[in-house]
Design a protein around this motif. Sequence first.
Motif, PDB file in Angstrom:
ATOM      1  N   VAL A   1       0.877  -1.165   0.000  1.00 12.15           N
ATOM      2  CA  VAL A   1       0.000   0.000   0.000  1.00 12.15           C
ATOM      3  C   VAL A   1       0.911   1.211   0.000  1.00 12.15           C
ATOM      4  O   VAL A   1       1.507   1.564   1.020  1.00 12.15           O
ATOM      5  CB  VAL A   1      -0.923   0.021   1.241  1.00 12.15           C
ATOM      6  N   ASP A   2       1.068   1.807  -1.156  1.00 12.43           N
ATOM      7  CA  ASP A   2       2.036   2.898  -1.295  1.00 12.43           C
ATOM      8  C   ASP A   2       1.318   4.238  -1.191  1.00 12.43           C
ATOM      9  O   ASP A   2       0.732   4.739  -2.145  1.00 12.43           O
ATOM     10  CB  ASP A   2       2.747   2.751  -2.647  1.00 12.43           C
ATOM     11  N   ASN A   3       1.365   4.828   0.018  1.00  5.57           N
ATOM     12  CA  ASN A   3       0.719   6.127   0.205  1.00  5.57           C
ATOM     13  C   ASN A   3       1.689   7.268  -0.082  1.00  5.57           C
ATOM     14  O   ASN A   3       1.310   8.418  -0.072  1.00  5.57           O
ATOM     15  CB  ASN A   3       0.197   6.255   1.639  1.00  5.57           C
ATOM     16  N   ASP A   4       2.942   6.920  -0.306  1.00  3.02           N
ATOM     17  CA  ASP A   4       3.984   7.931  -0.470  1.00  3.02           C
ATOM     18  C   ASP A   4       4.146   8.308  -1.944  1.00  3.02           C
ATOM     19  O   ASP A   4       4.219   9.490  -2.283  1.00  3.02           O
ATOM     20  CB  ASP A   4       5.291   7.377   0.093  1.00  3.02           C
ATOM     21  N   ARG A   5       4.172   7.282  -2.768  1.00  2.00           N
ATOM     22  CA  ARG A   5       4.367   7.462  -4.197  1.00  2.00           C
ATOM     23  C   ARG A   5       5.570   8.337  -4.522  1.00  2.00           C
ATOM     24  O   ARG A   5       5.517   9.250  -5.324  1.00  2.00           O
ATOM     25  CB  ARG A   5       3.111   8.048  -4.862  1.00  2.00           C
ATOM     26  N   SER A   6       6.677   8.018  -3.872  1.00  7.50           N
ATOM     27  CA  SER A   6       7.910   8.767  -4.120  1.00  7.50           C
ATOM     28  C   SER A   6       8.871   7.848  -4.867  1.00  7.50           C
ATOM     29  O   SER A   6       8.584   6.667  -5.089  1.00  7.50           O
ATOM     30  CB  SER A   6       8.532   9.188  -2.791  1.00  7.50           C
ATOM     31  N   GLN A   7      10.012   8.409  -5.190  1.00  9.21           N
ATOM     32  CA  GLN A   7      11.059   7.618  -5.828  1.00  9.21           C
ATOM     33  C   GLN A   7      11.486   6.497  -4.892  1.00  9.21           C
ATOM     34  O   GLN A   7      11.692   5.359  -5.299  1.00  9.21           O
ATOM     35  CB  GLN A   7      12.233   8.542  -6.114  1.00  9.21           C
ATOM     36  N   LEU A   8      11.605   6.855  -3.591  1.00  4.96           N
ATOM     37  CA  LEU A   8      12.058   5.874  -2.608  1.00  4.96           C
ATOM     38  C   LEU A   8      11.066   4.719  -2.495  1.00  4.96           C
ATOM     39  O   LEU A   8      11.449   3.544  -2.492  1.00  4.96           O
ATOM     40  CB  LEU A   8      12.235   6.532  -1.231  1.00  4.96           C
ATOM     41  N   SER A   9       9.782   5.037  -2.433  1.00  2.00           N
ATOM     42  CA  SER A   9       8.799   3.971  -2.239  1.00  2.00           C
ATOM     43  C   SER A   9       8.775   3.034  -3.443  1.00  2.00           C
ATOM     44  O   SER A   9       8.605   1.824  -3.303  1.00  2.00           O
ATOM     45  CB  SER A   9       7.419   4.536  -1.945  1.00  2.00           C
ATOM     46  N   ARG A  10       8.964   3.616  -4.630  1.00  2.93           N
ATOM     47  CA  ARG A  10       8.999   2.761  -5.818  1.00  2.93           C
ATOM     48  C   ARG A  10      10.231   1.863  -5.800  1.00  2.93           C
ATOM     49  O   ARG A  10      10.190   0.724  -6.214  1.00  2.93           O
ATOM     50  CB  ARG A  10       8.982   3.624  -7.090  1.00  2.93           C
ATOM     51  N   ARG A  11      11.301   2.431  -5.244  1.00  4.21           N
ATOM     52  CA  ARG A  11      12.520   1.649  -5.173  1.00  4.21           C
ATOM     53  C   ARG A  11      12.384   0.485  -4.165  1.00  4.21           C
ATOM     54  O   ARG A  11      12.855  -0.624  -4.404  1.00  4.21           O
ATOM     55  CB  ARG A  11      13.667   2.573  -4.741  1.00  4.21           C
ATOM     56  N   ILE A  12      11.712   0.791  -3.067  1.00  7.25           N
ATOM     57  CA  ILE A  12      11.471  -0.279  -2.076  1.00  7.25           C
ATOM     58  C   ILE A  12      10.706  -1.427  -2.734  1.00  7.25           C
ATOM     59  O   ILE A  12      11.070  -2.605  -2.600  1.00  7.25           O
ATOM     60  CB  ILE A  12      10.678   0.272  -0.858  1.00  7.25           C
ATOM     61  N   ALA A  13       9.669  -1.061  -3.496  1.00  4.97           N
ATOM     62  CA  ALA A  13       8.863  -2.078  -4.168  1.00  4.97           C
ATOM     63  C   ALA A  13       9.698  -2.873  -5.171  1.00  4.97           C
ATOM     64  O   ALA A  13       9.616  -4.107  -5.236  1.00  4.97           O
ATOM     65  CB  ALA A  13       7.675  -1.432  -4.859  1.00  4.97           C
ATOM     66  N   ALA A  14      10.515  -2.176  -5.924  1.00  3.29           N
ATOM     67  CA  ALA A  14      11.322  -2.851  -6.949  1.00  3.29           C
ATOM     68  C   ALA A  14      12.313  -3.818  -6.308  1.00  3.29           C
ATOM     69  O   ALA A  14      12.510  -4.943  -6.785  1.00  3.29           O
ATOM     70  CB  ALA A  14      12.060  -1.822  -7.796  1.00  3.29           C
ATOM     71  N   ASP A  15      12.922  -3.391  -5.191  1.00  3.78           N
ATOM     72  CA  ASP A  15      13.899  -4.260  -4.516  1.00  3.78           C
ATOM     73  C   ASP A  15      13.220  -5.508  -3.948  1.00  3.78           C
ATOM     74  O   ASP A  15      13.777  -6.605  -3.988  1.00  3.78           O
ATOM     75  CB  ASP A  15      14.609  -3.499  -3.385  1.00  3.78           C
TER      76      ASP A  15
END
Lengths: 247, 368
Positions: B54-68
């Motif tokens: 559940v990505d409420n941040d939608r930042s570069q970092l949050s996308r990176r967390i998901a990708a990792d």
Amino acid sequence: MGNDKAISVKNLTKKFGSFTAVDHITFDVAKGEIFGFLGANGAGKTTAMRMLCGLSRPTEGDGHVAGCDIITQAEAIKHRIGYMSQKFSLYADLTVEENIRLFSTIYGMSSSQIREASERLFKELEMENMRNTFVKDIPVGWKQKLALATATIHKPQIVFLDEPTGGVDPVTRRKFWELIYKASSDGMTVFVTTHYLDEAEYCNRIFIMVDGKISALDSPSALKEKYHVATIDEVFRIVAQNAQRTD
Amino acid sequence: MKIRILKALLRKEVKLMKRNPLIPKIIVGMPLMVMLVLPLVANLEVKNAGVTIVDNDRSQLSRRIAADIDASDYLSVKEIACTHDEAMKSIEDGKADVILTIPSHYSRDLAQGNVDIDIEANGVNATKGMLGAQYVSQSVMGTLKQWRSENGMSVDLPETSVINLYNPTLNFRNYMIPALIVVLLIIICGFLPALNLVSEKESGTIEAMNVTPVSRLAFVLSKLIPFWVVGMIVVTVGMTVGWLVYGLTPAGNIGAIYLAAILFSLALSGLGVTIANKSATMLQSIFVMFAFIMIFQLMSGLFTPIRSMPEWAQYITYAIPPRYFIEIMRSVYLKGAGIIDLWPQYAAIAAFALFFSALAAATYSKRN
């Protein structure tokens, strides 16, 4: 106990719970005798025989077999007797020769004694060509002969035969009795159970058991005379007519 | 007891065993099958635990967390949900095992200090959920660490790290292979002697033996000794497959394993013969043996660690022979321990071997 007795028992009794399979039987068997043990199915013949062979512990009574006490010297008895059970019980997946070797080794025979005894036996039974056959593959009549040979290979003082001719044709039965006579003439005492009444005529003395008790005990001719009949078959019918137990 | 008679009885046992249409196949085939298949299947490792983010941040970092997370062998991102309810639904549908909730403004707040993120695990499939949650937290931690060092922040994060001694990769196969060899020995050396003796009862051959002067000890030994050899065959097959297929060889001495296997086979076959002595039919002996084997498998530390059992149960495990054999197997296989290091375990198995053999001889009666 006199030295001329092979078996002597007194009040021998076996109870399974409240059921009395063998009920206070008393008898003697002389050395060298062919002693027939007759009775319908379930009369207690096998149970009585198992007590004599040290396979079953008597509930009551005492006795001697081959000079040994049946209560305290059961293992010593086993050195002196041979036993052929009602159910064929050699190892089916061993060959004829392997079975003979196994049992004669257990009876403490030396390798040369075993070799000698098995040569003689194969010749007498005309089984030379079957010595390397698996026991499961030989015909029933031969199996019975082999079982008798195995039970007597160590020249025991007494041989116990539990319905040795069950399920065998009359000709083979006749031949089997020749082997029994042979064992007897070799000096063995033969104790045989049967419910073929014609076979009873072959015995020196017979013992008719009904419902775990002795109903008659004498030579076949004396019994026929006593009951004023011509055959043992008729004797049996008179003696066993009040039997309660059936299969 | 005469050695000559024992030899004749042993010869008979070996011949009958070889001529049996099934037993030689069981002794070699069963270890092969079990060792080839079960280490691959009976695996507590979690692979591809499903994660819904559940990505409420939608930042570069949050996308990176998901990708990792998605890049990890153990995890895969099933869905990026908009709301927590939506994420819960993916768990209910069985798509995901873990929910990761990244709060809004996460990457901005993180620059100022630590911020919590939520990880929730599905407790229905507990192992997968718990391990999955752990993997997610490790993955997130790794991403954050990298991100902070790239942005010139301190990488001093409160970190949980587990280092597994002796089995550094936490490879469950390394743990399973010694255990499976133990299971095979329990089954083969426990069941076969019991079935062998009961089949003699059923076919009546035991009566032919009982009416001979054969000594009870010789007869019982002739039933037990062949299983030393059977035990060695089973262990050899097991270790060979472990080595050729899975590349796992004992770190310690093979002799130490064989010694333990012989003692253990003796204990188990003694138990098997004792049970057979007291059973009239195959069915009875099989059921009683099953009861023992259930307890052996579940209480000996084979699949569940003894230390996580309640204290009273831990005391009971001292009375369970496979417990010691498993300790020996794992210590020799993974730690390279030797007989001297493990003497209490060897002594315990030897005592069990002696006890059960004596019990087998004592319960065998030639007269009833």
